[in-house]
Scaffold this motif. Structure first.
Motif, PDB file in Angstrom:
ATOM      1  N   PHE A 181       0.796  -1.212  -0.077  1.00  0.00           N
ATOM      2  CA  PHE A 181       0.111  -0.022   0.088  1.00  0.00           C
ATOM      3  C   PHE A 181       0.961   1.216  -0.010  1.00  0.00           C
ATOM      4  O   PHE A 181       2.089   1.138   0.284  1.00  0.00           O
ATOM      5  CB  PHE A 181      -1.000   0.137   1.313  1.00  0.00           C
ATOM      6  CG  PHE A 181      -0.113   0.599   2.494  1.00  0.00           C
ATOM      7  CD1 PHE A 181       0.793  -0.463   3.302  1.00  0.00           C
ATOM      8  CD2 PHE A 181      -0.393   1.845   2.816  1.00  0.00           C
ATOM      9  CE1 PHE A 181       1.401   0.270   4.335  1.00  0.00           C
ATOM     10  CE2 PHE A 181       0.461   2.318   3.898  1.00  0.00           C
ATOM     11  CZ  PHE A 181       1.229   1.383   4.804  1.00  0.00           C
ATOM     12  N   THR A 182       0.078   2.463  -0.485  1.00  0.00           N
ATOM     13  CA  THR A 182       0.752   3.697  -0.334  1.00  0.00           C
ATOM     14  C   THR A 182      -0.222   4.756   0.303  1.00  0.00           C
ATOM     15  O   THR A 182      -1.456   4.753  -0.185  1.00  0.00           O
ATOM     16  CB  THR A 182       1.212   4.333  -1.626  1.00  0.00           C
ATOM     17  OG1 THR A 182       2.362   3.226  -1.982  1.00  0.00           O
ATOM     18  CG2 THR A 182       1.897   5.341  -1.136  1.00  0.00           C
ATOM     19  N   LEU A 183      -0.099   5.309   1.276  1.00  0.00           N
ATOM     20  CA  LEU A 183      -1.096   6.465   1.692  1.00  0.00           C
ATOM     21  C   LEU A 183      -0.290   7.797   1.371  1.00  0.00           C
ATOM     22  O   LEU A 183       0.737   7.934   1.840  1.00  0.00           O
ATOM     23  CB  LEU A 183      -1.288   6.230   3.252  1.00  0.00           C
ATOM     24  CG  LEU A 183      -2.352   6.995   3.924  1.00  0.00           C
ATOM     25  CD1 LEU A 183      -3.502   6.720   3.380  1.00  0.00           C
ATOM     26  CD2 LEU A 183      -2.285   6.902   5.323  1.00  0.00           C
ATOM     27  N   MET A 184      -1.004   8.777   0.968  1.00  0.00           N
ATOM     28  CA  MET A 184      -0.421   9.990   0.708  1.00  0.00           C
ATOM     29  C   MET A 184      -1.684  10.988   0.898  1.00  0.00           C
ATOM     30  O   MET A 184      -2.962  10.809   0.985  1.00  0.00           O
ATOM     31  CB  MET A 184      -0.147   9.951  -0.617  1.00  0.00           C
ATOM     32  CG  MET A 184      -0.972   9.962  -2.078  1.00  0.00           C
ATOM     33  SD  MET A 184      -0.087   9.800  -3.529  1.00  0.00           S
ATOM     34  CE  MET A 184       0.449   8.044  -3.431  1.00  0.00           C
ATOM     35  N   TYR A 226      -3.552   3.676  -2.098  1.00  0.00           N
ATOM     36  CA  TYR A 226      -3.181   2.920  -3.381  1.00  0.00           C
ATOM     37  C   TYR A 226      -2.916   1.446  -2.852  1.00  0.00           C
ATOM     38  O   TYR A 226      -1.843   1.284  -2.021  1.00  0.00           O
ATOM     39  CB  TYR A 226      -2.226   3.392  -4.159  1.00  0.00           C
ATOM     40  CG  TYR A 226      -2.620   4.732  -4.777  1.00  0.00           C
ATOM     41  CD1 TYR A 226      -3.507   4.943  -5.681  1.00  0.00           C
ATOM     42  CD2 TYR A 226      -2.256   5.939  -4.125  1.00  0.00           C
ATOM     43  CE1 TYR A 226      -3.952   6.163  -6.238  1.00  0.00           C
ATOM     44  CE2 TYR A 226      -2.559   7.216  -4.671  1.00  0.00           C
ATOM     45  CZ  TYR A 226      -3.507   7.311  -5.791  1.00  0.00           C
ATOM     46  OH  TYR A 226      -3.851   8.416  -6.218  1.00  0.00           O
ATOM     47  N   ILE A 227      -3.758   0.433  -3.461  1.00  0.00           N
ATOM     48  CA  ILE A 227      -3.190  -0.772  -3.088  1.00  0.00           C
ATOM     49  C   ILE A 227      -3.083  -1.801  -4.253  1.00  0.00           C
ATOM     50  O   ILE A 227      -4.059  -1.915  -5.283  1.00  0.00           O
ATOM     51  CB  ILE A 227      -4.225  -1.521  -2.299  1.00  0.00           C
ATOM     52  CG1 ILE A 227      -4.303  -0.767  -0.896  1.00  0.00           C
ATOM     53  CG2 ILE A 227      -4.124  -3.107  -2.104  1.00  0.00           C
ATOM     54  CD1 ILE A 227      -5.605  -1.343  -0.056  1.00  0.00           C
ATOM     55  N   PRO A 228      -1.937  -2.298  -4.946  1.00  0.00           N
ATOM     56  CA  PRO A 228      -0.521  -1.963  -4.275  1.00  0.00           C
ATOM     57  C   PRO A 228       0.041  -0.550  -4.727  1.00  0.00           C
ATOM     58  O   PRO A 228      -0.882   0.100  -5.342  1.00  0.00           O
ATOM     59  CB  PRO A 228       0.260  -3.085  -5.055  1.00  0.00           C
ATOM     60  CG  PRO A 228      -0.183  -3.249  -6.452  1.00  0.00           C
ATOM     61  CD  PRO A 228      -1.769  -3.027  -6.159  1.00  0.00           C
ATOM     62  N   PRO A 229       1.009  -0.167  -4.401  1.00  0.00           N
ATOM     63  CA  PRO A 229       1.746   1.290  -4.724  1.00  0.00           C
ATOM     64  C   PRO A 229       1.965   1.222  -5.954  1.00  0.00           C
ATOM     65  O   PRO A 229       2.075   0.181  -6.653  1.00  0.00           O
ATOM     66  CB  PRO A 229       2.993   1.248  -3.688  1.00  0.00           C
ATOM     67  CG  PRO A 229       3.007   0.270  -2.830  1.00  0.00           C
ATOM     68  CD  PRO A 229       1.934  -0.910  -3.384  1.00  0.00           C
ATOM     69  N   TYR A 230       1.875   2.335  -6.611  1.00  0.00           N
ATOM     70  CA  TYR A 230       2.274   2.643  -7.997  1.00  0.00           C
ATOM     71  C   TYR A 230       2.975   3.938  -7.956  1.00  0.00           C
ATOM     72  O   TYR A 230       2.721   4.850  -7.065  1.00  0.00           O
ATOM     73  CB  TYR A 230       1.160   2.692  -8.913  1.00  0.00           C
ATOM     74  CG  TYR A 230       0.065   3.901  -9.257  1.00  0.00           C
ATOM     75  CD1 TYR A 230      -0.262   4.823  -8.066  1.00  0.00           C
ATOM     76  CD2 TYR A 230      -0.131   4.085 -10.455  1.00  0.00           C
ATOM     77  CE1 TYR A 230      -1.201   5.800  -8.348  1.00  0.00           C
ATOM     78  CE2 TYR A 230      -1.096   5.171 -10.493  1.00  0.00           C
ATOM     79  CZ  TYR A 230      -1.537   6.192  -9.348  1.00  0.00           C
ATOM     80  OH  TYR A 230      -2.437   7.196  -9.620  1.00  0.00           O
ATOM     81  N   ALA A 231       3.904   3.902  -9.338  1.00  0.00           N
ATOM     82  CA  ALA A 231       4.706   5.133  -9.435  1.00  0.00           C
ATOM     83  C   ALA A 231       4.615   5.815 -10.744  1.00  0.00           C
ATOM     84  O   ALA A 231       5.053   6.907 -10.985  1.00  0.00           O
ATOM     85  CB  ALA A 231       6.207   4.717  -9.012  1.00  0.00           C
ATOM     86  N   VAL A 232       4.049   4.996 -11.548  1.00  0.00           N
ATOM     87  CA  VAL A 232       3.879   5.342 -12.995  1.00  0.00           C
ATOM     88  C   VAL A 232       2.381   5.182 -13.596  1.00  0.00           C
ATOM     89  O   VAL A 232       1.599   4.206 -13.029  1.00  0.00           O
ATOM     90  CB  VAL A 232       4.606   4.513 -13.915  1.00  0.00           C
ATOM     91  CG1 VAL A 232       4.309   4.709 -15.428  1.00  0.00           C
ATOM     92  CG2 VAL A 232       5.982   4.637 -13.616  1.00  0.00           C
ATOM     93  N   CYS A 233       1.818   6.187 -14.029  1.00  0.00           N
ATOM     94  CA  CYS A 233       0.462   6.032 -14.633  1.00  0.00           C
ATOM     95  C   CYS A 233       0.215   6.698 -16.198  1.00  0.00           C
ATOM     96  O   CYS A 233       1.411   6.948 -16.655  1.00  0.00           O
ATOM     97  CB  CYS A 233      -0.617   6.625 -13.973  1.00  0.00           C
ATOM     98  SG  CYS A 233      -0.593   8.746 -14.070  1.00  0.00           S
ATOM     99  N   HIS A 234      -0.770   6.405 -16.472  1.00  0.00           N
ATOM    100  CA  HIS A 234      -0.782   6.859 -18.105  1.00  0.00           C
ATOM    101  C   HIS A 234      -1.742   7.905 -18.194  1.00  0.00           C
ATOM    102  O   HIS A 234      -2.922   8.005 -17.350  1.00  0.00           O
ATOM    103  CB  HIS A 234      -1.584   6.126 -18.914  1.00  0.00           C
ATOM    104  CG  HIS A 234      -0.208   4.902 -19.438  1.00  0.00           C
ATOM    105  ND1 HIS A 234      -0.167   3.583 -18.622  1.00  0.00           N
ATOM    106  CD2 HIS A 234       0.717   4.717 -20.324  1.00  0.00           C
ATOM    107  CE1 HIS A 234       0.751   2.892 -18.929  1.00  0.00           C
ATOM    108  NE2 HIS A 234       1.483   3.660 -20.025  1.00  0.00           N
ATOM    109  N   THR A 235      -1.528   9.199 -18.704  1.00  0.00           N
ATOM    110  CA  THR A 235      -2.453  10.511 -18.677  1.00  0.00           C
ATOM    111  C   THR A 235      -2.792  10.486 -20.348  1.00  0.00           C
ATOM    112  O   THR A 235      -2.219  10.079 -21.315  1.00  0.00           O
ATOM    113  CB  THR A 235      -1.660  11.641 -18.311  1.00  0.00           C
ATOM    114  OG1 THR A 235      -0.531  11.906 -19.391  1.00  0.00           O
ATOM    115  CG2 THR A 235      -1.054  11.574 -16.970  1.00  0.00           C
TER     116      THR A 235
END
Ligand SMILES: N[C@@H](CS(=O)O)C(=O)O
Ligand SMILES: [Fe+2]
Length: 198
Positions: A60-63, A163-172
């Protein structure tokens, strides 16, 4: 038109964790204690500022996201993650769009690229919601893509995301000046981590 990758929707990972429990935790978070304030940081030059609260880099990531007035995100996917969001302060307009699927994907983009009516976003709208303090929503690729906007003239908005799982890249998915849509892979970074400016 530039397509850097082929962002097919990924299935939810809902089956491998207790979805209801996470949703309840986020719903029950007591924002009135103001603990979140030690993570808030606003970069006036960014549409919104991403502040990492906690992560185990695996599950997970919490932000905490701080949205400047009259600013918003581009339309984006969540790269296979489940995303829970809670409005901590202010309001957010969330617009959800259908995620173009599989072999229809390129055809749809090509067709859409020839249309320019000044309003066109390239993707069909599923719904537009006004989210207010305390509201919790979740989204993943199977549910569509979205954009978030703080429409207030002067007040910032704050949202908490898990976010579950964490993510660092997305598509715009962005409409360019020539009216065509561009899909880009976008790396996401934090302005602060654990309350400290990077
Ligand atoms: N998914 C976005 C925030 S949002 O618009 O849901 C991000 O992580 O930056
Ligand atoms: Fe998002």
């Amino acid at each position: 038109m530039k397509i850097q990758d082929d962002p097919h929707p990924k299935p939810s990972c809902k089956k491998v964790y207790d979805h209801d429990k996470i949703e309840l935790l986020i719903k029950n978070y007591d924002a009135s204690l103001n603990e979140w304030k030690r993570y808030q940081y606003w970069n006036p030059k960014e549409e919104y500022t991403r502040n990492l609260i906690a992560t185990d880099n695996k599950h997970f990531t919490l932000m905490l996201l701080c949205w400047n007035p009259k600013m918003g995100s581009p339309i984006h996917n969540h790269s296979g993650c489940d995303c829970f969001m809670r409005i901590i302060k202010g309001e957010i307009i969330e617009t959800r769009y259908v995620y173009p699927k599989d072999d229809k994907f390129h055809k749809k983009i090509v067709e859409a690229g020839s249309v320019d009516d000044g309003k066109w976003s390239g993707l069909d709208v599923i719904q537009e919601s006004k989210l207010v303090e305390g509201d919790v929503r979740w989204i993943n690729d199977m549910m569509g893509v979205h954009k978030m906007e703080n429409e207030h003239e002067v007040e910032g908005s704050v949202t908490m995301h898990c976010y579950i799982p964490p993510y660092a890249v997305c598509h715009t998915f962005e409409k360019k000046k020539d009216g065509k849509m561009e899909i880009e892979e976008s790396e996401m970074s934090y302005a602060t981590e654990h309350g400290n400016i990077k």
